[in-house]
Write a protein that holds these residues in place. Structure first.
Motif, mmCIF file in Angstrom:
data_model
loop_
_atom_site.group_PDB
_atom_site.id
_atom_site.type_symbol
_atom_site.label_atom_id
_atom_site.label_comp_id
_atom_site.label_asym_id
_atom_site.label_seq_id
_atom_site.Cartn_x
_atom_site.Cartn_y
_atom_site.Cartn_z
ATOM 1 N N PRO B 84 1.002 -1.444 -0.159
ATOM 2 C CA PRO B 84 0.193 0.180 0.226
ATOM 3 C C PRO B 84 0.564 1.055 0.261
ATOM 4 C CG PRO B 84 -0.247 -1.258 2.192
ATOM 5 C CD PRO B 84 0.563 -1.014 1.811
ATOM 6 N N SER B 87 -3.005 4.713 4.188
ATOM 7 C CA SER B 87 -3.358 4.082 4.691
ATOM 8 C C SER B 87 -5.055 3.818 4.209
ATOM 9 C CB SER B 87 -3.851 4.535 6.444
ATOM 10 O OG SER B 87 -3.746 5.457 6.288
ATOM 11 N N LEU B 90 -4.324 1.180 1.978
ATOM 12 C CA LEU B 90 -4.153 -0.400 1.793
ATOM 13 C C LEU B 90 -5.543 -0.866 2.368
ATOM 14 C CD1 LEU B 90 -2.966 -2.303 3.858
ATOM 15 C CD2 LEU B 90 -3.679 -1.606 5.495
ATOM 16 N N VAL B 106 0.542 -7.473 4.196
ATOM 17 C CA VAL B 106 1.018 -6.470 4.100
ATOM 18 C C VAL B 106 2.407 -6.014 4.105
ATOM 19 C CG1 VAL B 106 0.717 -3.982 4.898
ATOM 20 C CG2 VAL B 106 -1.542 -5.425 5.106
ATOM 21 N N ILE B 113 1.964 3.267 7.403
ATOM 22 C CA ILE B 113 1.490 1.384 6.590
ATOM 23 C C ILE B 113 1.675 0.207 8.003
ATOM 24 C CG2 ILE B 113 1.907 -0.220 5.755
ATOM 25 C CD1 ILE B 113 2.729 1.919 3.303
ATOM 26 N N ALA B 117 -1.417 -1.660 9.700
ATOM 27 C CA ALA B 117 -1.909 -3.621 9.453
ATOM 28 C C ALA B 117 -2.552 -3.403 10.877
ATOM 29 C CB ALA B 117 -0.825 -3.377 8.526
#
Lengths: 122, 251
Positions: B84, B87, B90, B106, B113, B117
Protein backbone atom coordinates in the motif's frame (compact mmCIF):
# COMPACT_ATOMS: atom_id res chain seq x y z
CA UNK A 1 58.03 -36.88 22.76
CA UNK A 2 54.34 -37.29 22.21
CA UNK A 3 51.89 -36.24 24.88
CA UNK A 4 50.09 -39.02 26.65
CA UNK A 5 46.42 -38.91 25.64
CA UNK A 6 43.91 -37.79 28.23
CA UNK A 7 41.85 -40.36 30.12
CA UNK A 8 38.30 -40.59 28.68
CA UNK A 9 36.59 -38.71 31.49
CA UNK A 10 38.84 -35.69 30.94
CA UNK A 11 38.42 -35.52 27.16
CA UNK A 12 36.03 -33.10 25.52
CA UNK A 13 32.80 -34.78 24.50
CA UNK A 14 32.23 -34.70 20.77
CA UNK A 15 29.33 -34.67 18.37
CA UNK A 16 29.41 -35.12 14.60
CA UNK A 17 27.19 -32.96 12.45
CA UNK A 18 26.54 -34.05 8.87
CA UNK A 19 25.68 -31.31 6.39
CA UNK A 20 25.21 -30.74 2.69
CA UNK A 21 26.27 -27.77 0.62
CA UNK A 22 24.47 -26.88 -2.62
CA UNK A 23 26.07 -24.21 -4.77
CA UNK A 24 25.75 -22.53 -8.14
CA UNK A 25 29.46 -22.83 -8.84
CA UNK A 26 31.47 -25.99 -8.14
CA UNK A 27 33.27 -25.88 -4.79
CA UNK A 28 36.38 -27.62 -3.55
CA UNK A 29 37.06 -29.01 -0.10
CA UNK A 30 39.09 -25.91 0.86
CA UNK A 31 36.25 -23.63 -0.20
CA UNK A 32 33.77 -25.42 2.06
CA UNK A 33 36.14 -25.24 5.03
CA UNK A 34 36.68 -21.55 4.38
CA UNK A 35 32.92 -20.96 4.14
CA UNK A 36 32.25 -22.65 7.47
CA UNK A 37 34.98 -20.77 9.29
CA UNK A 38 33.85 -17.50 7.80
CA UNK A 39 30.23 -18.10 8.74
CA UNK A 40 31.25 -19.07 12.29
CA UNK A 41 33.46 -16.01 12.66
CA UNK A 42 30.76 -13.78 11.19
CA UNK A 43 28.12 -15.02 13.59
CA UNK A 44 30.06 -15.56 16.85
CA UNK A 45 33.47 -13.95 16.30
CA UNK A 46 36.80 -15.47 17.28
CA UNK A 47 35.86 -15.57 20.95
CA UNK A 48 32.66 -17.54 20.45
CA UNK A 49 34.06 -19.88 17.81
CA UNK A 50 36.91 -20.90 20.10
CA UNK A 51 34.39 -22.64 22.40
CA UNK A 52 33.12 -24.98 19.73
CA UNK A 53 36.24 -27.09 18.93
CA UNK A 54 35.18 -26.93 15.29
CA UNK A 55 36.85 -29.32 12.86
CA UNK A 56 35.83 -30.35 9.38
CA UNK A 57 36.31 -34.12 9.38
CA UNK A 58 35.62 -35.01 5.80
CA UNK A 59 34.00 -33.73 2.62
CA UNK A 60 32.36 -35.98 0.03
CA UNK A 61 31.69 -34.97 -3.54
CA UNK A 62 28.23 -36.13 -4.58
CA UNK A 63 27.28 -36.94 -8.12
CA UNK A 64 23.96 -35.20 -8.63
CA UNK A 65 23.03 -34.21 -12.17
CA UNK A 66 22.71 -30.43 -12.86
CA UNK A 67 23.62 -29.57 -9.27
CA UNK A 68 26.80 -29.04 -7.29
CA UNK A 69 26.24 -30.96 -4.10
CA UNK A 70 28.84 -31.67 -1.44
CA UNK A 71 28.29 -33.52 1.77
CA UNK A 72 30.50 -33.13 4.78
CA UNK A 73 30.97 -33.77 8.43
CA UNK A 74 31.84 -31.39 11.23
CA UNK A 75 33.17 -32.29 14.63
CA UNK A 76 32.27 -30.04 17.55
CA UNK A 77 31.86 -29.85 21.28
CA UNK A 78 28.81 -31.70 22.56
CA UNK A 79 27.67 -28.86 24.83
CA UNK A 80 27.68 -26.35 21.99
CA UNK A 81 25.87 -28.37 19.35
CA UNK A 82 22.88 -26.00 19.05
CA UNK A 83 25.15 -23.01 18.57
CA UNK A 84 27.14 -24.89 15.94
CA UNK A 85 23.97 -25.85 14.11
CA UNK A 86 23.11 -22.16 13.78
CA UNK A 87 26.32 -21.62 11.78
CA UNK A 88 25.14 -23.89 8.96
CA UNK A 89 22.25 -21.71 7.64
CA UNK A 90 24.55 -18.67 7.70
CA UNK A 91 26.49 -19.85 4.66
CA UNK A 92 25.04 -17.71 1.90
CA UNK A 93 27.43 -16.95 -0.94
CA UNK A 94 30.86 -17.65 -2.32
CA UNK A 95 32.68 -15.69 -5.01
CA UNK A 96 29.52 -14.18 -6.44
CA UNK A 97 27.59 -17.47 -6.58
CA UNK A 98 24.79 -18.45 -4.25
CA UNK A 99 25.44 -21.23 -1.76
CA UNK A 100 23.08 -22.93 0.64
CA UNK A 101 23.79 -25.44 3.37
CA UNK A 102 21.50 -27.71 5.37
CA UNK A 103 22.09 -29.89 8.39
CA UNK A 104 21.45 -33.55 7.59
CA UNK A 105 21.74 -34.84 11.13
CA UNK A 106 23.71 -35.05 14.34
CA UNK A 107 25.34 -38.18 15.64
CA UNK A 108 27.81 -39.39 18.24
CA UNK A 109 30.17 -41.32 15.99
CA UNK A 110 31.62 -40.90 12.53
CA UNK A 111 30.46 -44.34 11.51
CA UNK A 112 26.81 -43.93 12.37
CA UNK A 113 26.75 -40.40 11.01
CA UNK A 114 28.06 -41.64 7.64
CA UNK A 115 25.63 -44.52 7.59
CA UNK A 116 22.55 -42.58 8.62
CA UNK A 117 22.99 -39.18 7.03
CA UNK A 118 25.64 -39.15 4.33
CA UNK A 119 24.31 -42.34 2.72
CA UNK A 120 26.96 -42.83 0.07
CA UNK A 121 26.18 -45.15 -2.77
CA UNK A 122 28.44 -48.19 -2.74
CA UNK B 1 5.10 -29.97 11.09
CA UNK B 2 6.41 -26.62 9.98
CA UNK B 3 5.18 -23.89 7.69
CA UNK B 4 6.88 -21.27 5.58
CA UNK B 5 4.44 -18.54 4.67
CA UNK B 6 6.53 -16.35 2.44
CA UNK B 7 7.81 -17.98 -0.72
CA UNK B 8 7.96 -16.22 -4.06
CA UNK B 9 8.39 -18.82 -6.66
CA UNK B 10 7.45 -21.90 -8.51
CA UNK B 11 6.97 -25.59 -8.07
CA UNK B 12 10.70 -26.26 -7.81
CA UNK B 13 10.83 -24.23 -4.61
CA UNK B 14 7.83 -26.05 -3.17
CA UNK B 15 9.47 -29.40 -3.82
CA UNK B 16 12.67 -28.24 -2.15
CA UNK B 17 10.67 -26.98 0.85
CA UNK B 18 9.01 -30.36 1.12
CA UNK B 19 12.37 -32.12 1.00
CA UNK B 20 13.59 -29.92 3.85
CA UNK B 21 10.66 -30.93 6.02
CA UNK B 22 8.03 -28.23 5.66
CA UNK B 23 4.44 -29.40 5.67
CA UNK B 24 2.94 -26.25 4.22
CA UNK B 25 3.98 -23.21 2.26
CA UNK B 26 2.27 -20.04 1.07
CA UNK B 27 3.20 -18.96 -2.43
CA UNK B 28 3.06 -15.20 -2.40
CA UNK B 29 2.04 -12.97 -5.28
CA UNK B 30 2.54 -9.24 -5.15
CA UNK B 31 -0.51 -7.06 -5.73
CA UNK B 32 1.18 -5.01 -8.45
CA UNK B 33 1.16 -7.72 -11.12
CA UNK B 34 -2.22 -9.11 -10.24
CA UNK B 35 -4.06 -9.02 -13.54
CA UNK B 36 -5.21 -12.57 -13.10
CA UNK B 37 -6.90 -13.87 -10.02
CA UNK B 38 -4.37 -15.25 -7.54
CA UNK B 39 -6.74 -18.14 -6.76
CA UNK B 40 -6.35 -19.42 -10.28
CA UNK B 41 -2.63 -19.31 -9.91
CA UNK B 42 -2.73 -21.58 -6.90
CA UNK B 43 -4.75 -24.20 -8.80
CA UNK B 44 -2.21 -24.02 -11.54
CA UNK B 45 0.56 -24.83 -9.07
CA UNK B 46 -1.38 -27.65 -7.45
CA UNK B 47 -2.24 -29.34 -10.71
CA UNK B 48 1.34 -29.09 -11.81
CA UNK B 49 2.31 -30.67 -8.55
CA UNK B 50 -0.16 -33.54 -8.91
CA UNK B 51 1.13 -34.44 -12.33
CA UNK B 52 4.63 -34.65 -11.08
CA UNK B 53 5.77 -38.09 -9.97
CA UNK B 54 6.67 -38.11 -6.30
CA UNK B 55 10.38 -38.42 -5.52
CA UNK B 56 11.66 -41.88 -4.71
CA UNK B 57 11.88 -41.35 -0.97
CA UNK B 58 8.09 -41.23 -0.79
CA UNK B 59 7.57 -44.91 -1.32
CA UNK B 60 9.70 -45.78 1.69
CA UNK B 61 8.61 -42.97 3.97
CA UNK B 62 5.11 -41.77 3.19
CA UNK B 63 4.58 -38.41 4.88
CA UNK B 64 2.46 -38.36 7.98
CA UNK B 65 -1.11 -37.25 7.46
CA UNK B 66 -1.98 -33.99 9.13
CA UNK B 67 -3.28 -30.60 8.21
CA UNK B 68 -2.02 -30.84 4.69
CA UNK B 69 -3.99 -33.96 3.80
CA UNK B 70 -4.74 -34.04 0.12
CA UNK B 71 -3.15 -35.03 -3.14
CA UNK B 72 -0.07 -32.81 -2.80
CA UNK B 73 1.57 -33.93 0.45
CA UNK B 74 2.65 -30.41 1.10
CA UNK B 75 -0.09 -27.89 1.67
CA UNK B 76 0.11 -25.01 -0.77
CA UNK B 77 -1.65 -21.83 0.23
CA UNK B 78 -2.25 -18.78 -1.79
CA UNK B 79 -0.70 -15.67 -0.30
CA UNK B 80 -1.03 -12.10 -1.42
CA UNK B 81 1.43 -9.45 -0.34
CA UNK B 82 -0.01 -6.00 -0.72
CA UNK B 83 2.15 -2.92 -1.16
CA UNK B 84 0.00 0.00 0.00
CA UNK B 85 0.99 3.60 -0.61
CA UNK B 86 -0.85 4.88 2.46
CA UNK B 87 -3.47 3.73 4.94
CA UNK B 88 -6.43 4.52 2.64
CA UNK B 89 -4.78 2.52 -0.10
CA UNK B 90 -4.30 -0.32 2.36
CA UNK B 91 -8.03 -0.41 3.16
CA UNK B 92 -8.93 -0.39 -0.53
CA UNK B 93 -6.53 -3.20 -1.36
CA UNK B 94 -7.62 -5.24 1.65
CA UNK B 95 -11.18 -5.13 0.40
CA UNK B 96 -10.05 -6.20 -3.04
CA UNK B 97 -7.82 -9.12 -2.07
CA UNK B 98 -9.16 -10.43 1.25
CA UNK B 99 -11.60 -12.90 -0.28
CA UNK B 100 -9.15 -14.24 -2.85
CA UNK B 101 -6.22 -14.84 -0.54
CA UNK B 102 -5.63 -17.59 2.02
CA UNK B 103 -2.91 -15.54 3.64
CA UNK B 104 -2.90 -11.79 3.38
CA UNK B 105 0.33 -9.96 4.02
CA UNK B 106 1.16 -6.28 4.17
CA UNK B 107 4.51 -5.00 3.00
CA UNK B 108 5.60 -3.06 6.08
CA UNK B 109 8.44 -0.68 6.80
CA UNK B 110 6.65 2.64 6.69
CA UNK B 111 5.41 3.62 10.16
CA UNK B 112 1.94 4.70 9.03
CA UNK B 113 1.44 1.48 7.13
CA UNK B 114 2.73 -0.59 10.04
CA UNK B 115 0.21 1.10 12.27
CA UNK B 116 -2.71 0.78 9.83
CA UNK B 117 -1.91 -2.91 9.30
CA UNK B 118 -1.78 -3.62 13.03
CA UNK B 119 -5.17 -1.98 13.49
CA UNK B 120 -6.97 -4.06 10.87
CA UNK B 121 -8.11 -7.58 11.82
CA UNK B 122 -8.34 -8.56 8.15
CA UNK B 123 -4.55 -8.52 7.90
CA UNK B 124 -2.88 -11.85 8.68
CA UNK B 125 0.77 -10.92 8.59
CA UNK B 126 2.67 -7.66 8.80
CA UNK B 127 5.82 -8.34 6.81
CA UNK B 128 9.17 -6.99 7.96
CA UNK B 129 8.04 -3.86 9.90
CA UNK B 130 11.77 -3.13 10.41
CA UNK B 131 12.51 -2.88 6.69
CA UNK B 132 14.91 -0.05 5.79
CA UNK B 133 14.73 1.32 9.31
CA UNK B 134 17.13 1.75 12.19
CA UNK B 135 14.54 0.95 14.85
CA UNK B 136 12.35 -2.13 14.85
CA UNK B 137 9.28 -0.36 13.43
CA UNK B 138 7.08 -1.72 16.24
CA UNK B 139 6.43 0.03 19.53
CA UNK B 140 4.16 -0.69 22.48
CA UNK B 141 1.16 0.97 20.78
CA UNK B 142 1.45 -1.14 17.65
CA UNK B 143 2.20 -4.23 19.72
CA UNK B 144 -1.01 -3.80 21.72
CA UNK B 145 -3.04 -3.33 18.55
CA UNK B 146 -1.43 -6.31 16.85
CA UNK B 147 -2.24 -8.51 19.83
CA UNK B 148 -5.87 -7.29 19.82
CA UNK B 149 -6.37 -7.94 16.12
CA UNK B 150 -4.20 -11.07 15.94
CA UNK B 151 -1.91 -9.62 13.29
CA UNK B 152 1.26 -11.68 13.13
CA UNK B 153 4.58 -9.87 12.91
CA UNK B 154 7.03 -11.47 10.54
CA UNK B 155 10.70 -12.22 11.04
CA UNK B 156 11.93 -12.50 7.49
CA UNK B 157 15.19 -14.44 7.38
CA UNK B 158 15.98 -12.93 3.99
CA UNK B 159 16.98 -9.75 5.80
CA UNK B 160 19.34 -11.69 8.01
CA UNK B 161 21.06 -13.64 5.25
CA UNK B 162 21.16 -11.05 2.50
CA UNK B 163 22.67 -8.20 4.46
CA UNK B 164 26.41 -7.96 4.81
CA UNK B 165 28.08 -9.36 7.91
CA UNK B 166 28.85 -5.85 9.10
CA UNK B 167 25.13 -4.94 9.10
CA UNK B 168 23.66 -8.15 10.44
CA UNK B 169 23.98 -6.91 13.99
CA UNK B 170 21.28 -4.37 13.22
CA UNK B 171 18.80 -6.98 11.97
CA UNK B 172 19.52 -9.19 14.97
CA UNK B 173 18.95 -6.34 17.40
CA UNK B 174 15.70 -5.41 15.61
CA UNK B 175 14.53 -9.01 16.03
CA UNK B 176 15.48 -8.82 19.69
CA UNK B 177 13.48 -5.60 20.18
CA UNK B 178 10.38 -7.13 18.62
CA UNK B 179 10.80 -10.25 20.72
CA UNK B 180 10.95 -8.15 23.87
CA UNK B 181 7.63 -6.53 22.99
CA UNK B 182 6.16 -9.89 22.04
CA UNK B 183 6.91 -11.34 25.46
CA UNK B 184 4.98 -8.51 27.07
CA UNK B 185 2.04 -8.07 24.69
CA UNK B 186 1.75 -11.61 23.25
CA UNK B 187 1.08 -10.76 19.62
CA UNK B 188 1.73 -13.66 17.24
CA UNK B 189 5.18 -13.99 15.69
CA UNK B 190 5.99 -15.83 12.51
CA UNK B 191 9.31 -16.80 10.96
CA UNK B 192 9.47 -16.99 7.17
CA UNK B 193 12.21 -17.32 4.61
CA UNK B 194 11.12 -14.81 1.96
CA UNK B 195 12.72 -17.17 -0.53
CA UNK B 196 13.08 -16.37 -4.20
CA UNK B 197 15.24 -19.38 -5.06
CA UNK B 198 16.22 -22.70 -3.50
CA UNK B 199 19.34 -21.01 -2.17
CA UNK B 200 17.21 -18.96 0.24
CA UNK B 201 15.42 -21.86 1.92
CA UNK B 202 16.69 -23.20 5.23
CA UNK B 203 15.57 -26.35 6.97
CA UNK B 204 13.20 -25.72 9.91
CA UNK B 205 15.46 -27.23 12.56
CA UNK B 206 18.37 -25.10 11.38
CA UNK B 207 16.11 -22.07 11.67
CA UNK B 208 15.19 -23.11 15.20
CA UNK B 209 18.88 -23.33 16.07
CA UNK B 210 19.46 -19.94 14.53
CA UNK B 211 16.69 -18.26 16.54
CA UNK B 212 18.83 -18.77 19.65
CA UNK B 213 21.07 -16.04 18.27
CA UNK B 214 18.41 -13.42 18.86
CA UNK B 215 17.26 -14.83 22.15
CA UNK B 216 14.30 -17.02 21.23
CA UNK B 217 13.91 -20.25 23.13
CA UNK B 218 12.78 -23.53 21.59
CA UNK B 219 9.09 -23.19 22.48
CA UNK B 220 8.91 -19.69 21.02
CA UNK B 221 10.62 -20.83 17.83
CA UNK B 222 8.22 -23.74 17.53
CA UNK B 223 5.26 -21.42 18.02
CA UNK B 224 6.56 -19.07 15.35
CA UNK B 225 7.15 -21.88 12.84
CA UNK B 226 4.08 -23.98 13.54
CA UNK B 227 1.43 -22.62 15.92
CA UNK B 228 1.05 -19.16 14.40
CA UNK B 229 0.70 -20.39 10.79
CA UNK B 230 -1.77 -23.03 11.95
CA UNK B 231 -3.85 -20.39 13.70
CA UNK B 232 -3.86 -18.28 10.54
CA UNK B 233 -5.09 -21.24 8.50
CA UNK B 234 -7.74 -21.99 11.09
CA UNK B 235 -8.87 -18.37 11.23
CA UNK B 236 -9.24 -18.16 7.47
CA UNK B 237 -11.04 -21.47 7.28
CA UNK B 238 -13.74 -20.02 9.49
CA UNK B 239 -13.78 -16.86 7.38
CA UNK B 240 -17.30 -15.84 6.42
CA UNK B 241 -18.86 -18.04 9.10
CA UNK B 242 -18.05 -15.74 11.98
CA UNK B 243 -21.14 -13.78 12.92
CA UNK B 244 -19.68 -11.76 15.75
CA UNK B 245 -16.55 -12.12 17.81
CA UNK B 246 -16.80 -15.52 19.52
CA UNK B 247 -19.85 -16.66 17.51
CA UNK B 248 -19.35 -19.10 14.64
CA UNK B 249 -21.99 -20.48 12.29
CA UNK B 250 -21.57 -24.26 12.52
CA UNK B 251 -23.83 -25.55 9.74
Amino acid sequence: MKLKILPPHLRNKKRYLAFEVISQKPLTREDVIYLIWEAAAGLYGACGTSNFDLWVVKIWNCDVPHKNVLKGMLRCNRAEIDAVRAIIPNITRFKGGKVVSHTLGISGTIKSSTKKFIKLKE
Amino acid sequence: MFFDFHIHGNIELVKEAERLGYSGVALVNGDHNNHKSPGRDRNHHSSEFNNHHPPEGYKNHPPEPGIGVGPPEIQILNGVEIHPKNSQDLKRKLQKFRKKADVLMVHGGDLKINRAACEDPRVDILCHPYRARRDSGVNHVLAKKAAENRVAVEFNLKYLFKTRFSHRYRVLSQFRDILKLQRKFKFPLIITSGAHSIYDLRSPFDVMALTRCFGMNKEEAYTALYETPRQIIEKNRLKGRIIAEGVVLVE
